[in-house]
Design an enzyme around this catalytic site. Structure first.
Site, mmCIF file in Angstrom:
data_model
loop_
_atom_site.group_PDB
_atom_site.id
_atom_site.type_symbol
_atom_site.label_atom_id
_atom_site.label_comp_id
_atom_site.label_asym_id
_atom_site.label_seq_id
_atom_site.Cartn_x
_atom_site.Cartn_y
_atom_site.Cartn_z
ATOM 1 N N TYR A 164 1.013 -1.213 0.106
ATOM 2 C CA TYR A 164 0.048 -0.076 0.047
ATOM 3 C C TYR A 164 0.822 1.199 -0.046
ATOM 4 O O TYR A 164 0.554 2.392 -0.796
ATOM 5 C CB TYR A 164 -0.816 -0.069 1.181
ATOM 6 C CG TYR A 164 -1.912 0.994 1.273
ATOM 7 C CD1 TYR A 164 -3.178 0.672 0.614
ATOM 8 C CD2 TYR A 164 -1.726 2.329 2.003
ATOM 9 C CE1 TYR A 164 -4.123 1.783 0.732
ATOM 10 C CE2 TYR A 164 -2.612 3.438 1.779
ATOM 11 C CZ TYR A 164 -3.976 3.090 1.383
ATOM 12 O OH TYR A 164 -4.936 4.034 1.384
ATOM 13 N N LYS A 168 0.975 4.037 -3.209
ATOM 14 C CA LYS A 168 0.654 5.340 -2.664
ATOM 15 C C LYS A 168 1.615 6.337 -2.990
ATOM 16 O O LYS A 168 1.569 7.432 -3.586
ATOM 17 C CB LYS A 168 0.162 5.436 -1.377
ATOM 18 C CG LYS A 168 -1.238 4.841 -1.293
ATOM 19 C CD LYS A 168 -2.315 5.370 -2.290
ATOM 20 C CE LYS A 168 -3.502 4.459 -1.982
ATOM 21 N NZ LYS A 168 -4.713 5.043 -2.849
HETATM 22 N N1 LIG Z 1 -10.376 5.317 4.099
HETATM 23 C C1 LIG Z 1 -8.775 5.712 4.302
HETATM 24 O O1 LIG Z 1 -8.397 5.849 5.728
HETATM 25 C C2 LIG Z 1 -8.233 6.158 3.338
HETATM 26 C C3 LIG Z 1 -6.909 7.137 3.709
HETATM 27 C C4 LIG Z 1 -6.061 7.327 2.552
HETATM 28 C C5 LIG Z 1 -6.368 7.107 1.337
HETATM 29 N N2 LIG Z 1 -7.620 6.330 0.920
HETATM 30 C C6 LIG Z 1 -7.772 6.076 -0.514
HETATM 31 O O2 LIG Z 1 -9.044 6.466 -0.888
HETATM 32 C C7 LIG Z 1 -9.527 5.641 -1.862
HETATM 33 C C8 LIG Z 1 -10.923 5.307 -1.533
HETATM 34 O O3 LIG Z 1 -10.996 4.782 -0.257
HETATM 35 P P1 LIG Z 1 -12.012 4.587 0.572
HETATM 36 O O4 LIG Z 1 -11.701 4.533 1.934
HETATM 37 O O5 LIG Z 1 -13.203 5.508 0.043
HETATM 38 O O6 LIG Z 1 -12.398 3.004 0.742
HETATM 39 P P2 LIG Z 1 -13.822 2.030 -0.042
HETATM 40 O O7 LIG Z 1 -13.468 0.627 0.473
HETATM 41 O O8 LIG Z 1 -15.030 2.812 0.888
HETATM 42 O O9 LIG Z 1 -14.122 2.551 -1.641
HETATM 43 C C9 LIG Z 1 -13.262 2.113 -2.371
HETATM 44 C C10 LIG Z 1 -14.192 1.732 -3.515
HETATM 45 O O10 LIG Z 1 -13.040 1.152 -4.817
HETATM 46 C C11 LIG Z 1 -13.679 0.144 -5.373
HETATM 47 N N3 LIG Z 1 -12.457 -0.688 -5.831
HETATM 48 C C12 LIG Z 1 -11.702 -1.460 -5.426
HETATM 49 N N4 LIG Z 1 -10.901 -2.274 -6.311
HETATM 50 C C13 LIG Z 1 -11.432 -1.536 -7.517
HETATM 51 C C14 LIG Z 1 -11.084 -2.121 -8.894
HETATM 52 N N5 LIG Z 1 -10.253 -3.011 -8.900
HETATM 53 N N6 LIG Z 1 -11.764 -1.456 -9.789
HETATM 54 C C15 LIG Z 1 -12.870 -0.668 -9.581
HETATM 55 N N7 LIG Z 1 -12.956 -0.423 -8.424
HETATM 56 C C16 LIG Z 1 -12.615 -1.026 -7.181
HETATM 57 C C17 LIG Z 1 -14.535 -0.566 -4.415
HETATM 58 O O11 LIG Z 1 -15.490 -1.425 -4.930
HETATM 59 C C18 LIG Z 1 -15.072 0.495 -3.551
HETATM 60 O O12 LIG Z 1 -16.272 1.015 -4.021
HETATM 61 C C19 LIG Z 1 -8.499 4.652 -2.095
HETATM 62 O O13 LIG Z 1 -7.575 4.808 -3.164
HETATM 63 C C20 LIG Z 1 -7.792 4.446 -0.684
HETATM 64 O O14 LIG Z 1 -6.393 3.962 -0.788
HETATM 65 C C21 LIG Z 1 -8.244 5.989 1.798
#
Ligand SMILES: NC(=O)c1ccc[n+]([C@@H]2O[C@H](COP(=O)([O-])OP(=O)(O)OC[C@H]3O[C@@H](n4cnc5c(N)ncnc54)[C@H](O)[C@@H]3O)[C@@H](O)[C@H]2O)c1
Length: 257
Positions: A164, A168
């Site tokens: 991860y 990132k």
């Molecule tokens: N939640 C956190 O703490 C956090 C922190 C920093 C960054 N992020 C990043 O933010 C982004 C969104 O995360 P989130 O927290 O909303 O997560 P989430 O799990 O709520 O949403 C992620 C979405 O991505 C979709 N997805 C996953 N793999 C996929 C693929 N191969 N093709 C198409 N769709 C796919 C899932 O179905 C889901 O709808 C991610 O890139 C995550 O790494 C999240």
């Protein structure tokens, strides 16, 4: 005071936005935020039922929206999803490359190779594939903006999450490079680095681990998807017209210590 736009703001009117991973969490909040600003929104997700549900919600709020099944680890699927956006709404102006997964936690010397490949395929190659097909479409539309979803872990390490963290960090470098290439073609490309955000991505976190995550943020809480969406919406808007190739944190102070 709320910064949520009123319908009168309509700063994204006439623009089409594609959001990968738009069915849940940050992507879903951003879909609502851009739609409230007048954008036509394409929710692209491999969770097809989730994408359709999101579109039903957007439409019932009066937005123009469409769902497309897209797996960002499959370039052909990404190419078809971008084509769908252009065919449905006539052009593509804005893209948010947000689909991502967390992956299991384990030290680098024990990390399963298949987990590494899956996390990097989604969180880094998925962003490349997305820009590979979005950028020609955005240039053809006369310009626009892209936000790539990195993380606070695009600049900090995090024990147990080598794939991860590497992916990132990679998103930040990829963002800067694409921004250099496309700035003169009126496409602004930036990255967002959220701290830990209360979304379904953290669904497998037990309460002790969650308390630890909270303790990393001087704000004393996790962030909300809406707080991340607000920053991404700003970067996509014309209000950010001189912001190219940079990485913006929304992390409750995590990185300040
Ligand atoms: N939640 C956190 O703490 C956090 C922190 C920093 C960054 N992020 C990043 O933010 C982004 C969104 O995360 P989130 O927290 O909303 O997560 P989430 O799990 O709520 O949403 C992620 C979405 O991505 C979709 N997805 C996953 N793999 C996929 C693929 N191969 N093709 C198409 N769709 C796919 C899932 O179905 C889901 O709808 C991610 O890139 C995550 O790494 C999240």
């Amino acid at each position: 005071m709320s910064t949520t736009p009123t319908p009168a703001d309509q700063e994204f009117a006439g623009r089409t936005a594609l959001i990968t991973g738009g069915a849940s969490g940050i992507g879903l909040a951003l879909a609502h935020r851009l739609a409230a600003g007048g954008a036509s929104v394409v929710v692209a997700d491999y969770d097809e039922a989730g994408a359709r549900k999101a579109v039903a919600e957007l439409e019932s709020a009066g937005a123009k929206a469409a769902a497309v099944a897209m797996d960002v680890t499959d370039p052909a699927s990404v190419e078809a999803g971008v084509r769908f956006a252009v065919d449905t709404f006539g052009a593509l102006h804005l893209a948010v490359n947000n689909a991502g997964i967390g992956g299991p936690s384990s030290p680098t010397g024990e990390y399963a190779v298949e987990d590494w490949n899956r996390v990097v395929a989604t969180n880094l190659s998925g962003v490349f594939y997305s820009m590979r097909y979005e950028l020609p479409a955005i240039v053809a539309a006369g310009g626009g903006a892209v936000v790539n979803m990195s993380s606070i872990l695009g600049t900090n390490g995090f024990a147990g999450s080598p794939a991860y963290v590497a992916a990132k960090h990679g998103v930040v470098g990829l963002t800067k490079t694409a921004a250099l290439e496309y700035a003169a073609r009126d496409v602004r490309i930036n990255a967002v680095g959220p701290g830990f955000i209360d979304t379904p991505l953290l669904r497998n976190t037990d309460s002790a681990a969650r308390d630890h995550l909270v303790s990393l943020h001087p704000a004393g809480r996790l962030g909300t998807a809406e707080e991340v969406a607000e920053l991404a919406a700003f970067l996509l808007s014309d209000r950010a017209s001189f912001i190219h190739g940079s990485y913006h944190l929304v992390d409750g102070g995590y990185s300040a210590s």
